[in-house]
Motif scaffolding. Sequence first.
Motif, mmCIF file in Angstrom:
data_model
loop_
_atom_site.group_PDB
_atom_site.id
_atom_site.type_symbol
_atom_site.label_atom_id
_atom_site.label_comp_id
_atom_site.label_asym_id
_atom_site.label_seq_id
_atom_site.Cartn_x
_atom_site.Cartn_y
_atom_site.Cartn_z
ATOM 1 N N HIS A 28 0.836 -1.206 0.000
ATOM 2 C CA HIS A 28 0.000 0.000 0.000
ATOM 3 C C HIS A 28 0.871 1.256 0.000
ATOM 4 N N LEU A 29 1.967 1.229 0.733
ATOM 5 C CA LEU A 29 2.871 2.376 0.766
ATOM 6 C C LEU A 29 3.469 2.638 -0.613
ATOM 7 N N ARG A 31 2.290 1.687 -3.495
ATOM 8 C CA ARG A 31 1.216 2.119 -4.401
ATOM 9 C C ARG A 31 0.883 3.593 -4.177
ATOM 10 N N GLY A 32 0.800 4.005 -2.924
ATOM 11 C CA GLY A 32 0.521 5.401 -2.615
ATOM 12 C C GLY A 32 1.612 6.336 -3.119
ATOM 13 N N LEU A 33 2.870 5.912 -2.964
ATOM 14 C CA LEU A 33 3.975 6.723 -3.476
ATOM 15 C C LEU A 33 3.916 6.838 -4.992
ATOM 16 N N TYR A 35 1.175 6.634 -6.897
ATOM 17 C CA TYR A 35 0.073 7.542 -7.236
ATOM 18 C C TYR A 35 0.467 8.988 -6.969
ATOM 19 N N GLY A 36 1.143 9.226 -5.858
ATOM 20 C CA GLY A 36 1.576 10.586 -5.533
ATOM 21 C C GLY A 36 2.562 11.130 -6.540
ATOM 22 N N THR A 39 0.712 11.923 -9.755
ATOM 23 C CA THR A 39 -0.071 13.141 -9.604
ATOM 24 C C THR A 39 0.830 14.372 -9.667
#
Length: 53
Positions: A28-29, A31-33, A35-36, A39
Amino acid sequence: MSESLAPSEPPPSTARQRRRTARVVLAHLVRGLAYGAGTAVMGLLAYWAQQYL
Protein backbone atom coordinates in the motif's frame (compact mmCIF):
# COMPACT_ATOMS: atom_id res chain seq x y z
CA MET A 1 0.88 -32.15 29.81
CA SER A 2 1.66 -30.68 26.40
CA GLU A 3 4.85 -28.83 25.62
CA SER A 4 4.42 -25.06 25.36
CA LEU A 5 6.45 -22.64 23.31
CA ALA A 6 8.96 -20.40 25.01
CA PRO A 7 7.29 -17.15 26.15
CA SER A 8 9.43 -15.03 23.82
CA GLU A 9 8.47 -16.99 20.68
CA PRO A 10 5.11 -16.20 19.10
CA PRO A 11 3.18 -19.09 17.60
CA PRO A 12 4.04 -19.70 13.92
CA SER A 13 0.66 -18.47 12.73
CA THR A 14 1.20 -15.12 14.48
CA ALA A 15 4.63 -14.66 12.89
CA ARG A 16 3.18 -15.57 9.49
CA GLN A 17 0.33 -13.09 10.00
CA ARG A 18 2.80 -10.34 10.94
CA ARG A 19 4.84 -10.97 7.79
CA ARG A 20 1.71 -10.92 5.66
CA THR A 21 0.49 -7.71 7.28
CA ALA A 22 3.90 -6.07 6.80
CA ARG A 23 3.89 -7.09 3.13
CA VAL A 24 0.41 -5.65 2.62
CA VAL A 25 1.35 -2.40 4.37
CA LEU A 26 4.48 -2.10 2.22
CA ALA A 27 2.48 -2.75 -0.94
CA HIS A 28 0.00 0.00 0.00
CA LEU A 29 2.87 2.38 0.77
CA VAL A 30 4.53 1.75 -2.60
CA ARG A 31 1.22 2.12 -4.40
CA GLY A 32 0.52 5.40 -2.62
CA LEU A 33 3.98 6.72 -3.48
CA ALA A 34 3.45 5.78 -7.11
CA TYR A 35 0.07 7.54 -7.24
CA GLY A 36 1.58 10.59 -5.53
CA ALA A 37 4.50 10.73 -7.94
CA GLY A 38 2.16 10.39 -10.92
CA THR A 39 -0.07 13.14 -9.60
CA ALA A 40 2.93 15.42 -9.07
CA VAL A 41 4.23 14.82 -12.60
CA MET A 42 0.82 15.48 -14.13
CA GLY A 43 0.47 18.65 -12.06
CA LEU A 44 3.86 19.90 -13.22
CA LEU A 45 2.98 19.10 -16.83
CA ALA A 46 -0.31 20.99 -16.50
CA TYR A 47 1.48 23.97 -14.95
CA TRP A 48 4.08 23.92 -17.71
CA ALA A 49 1.38 23.72 -20.37
CA GLN A 50 -0.46 26.70 -18.89
CA GLN A 51 2.70 28.80 -18.73
CA TYR A 52 4.15 28.03 -22.16
CA LEU A 53 1.27 27.16 -24.47
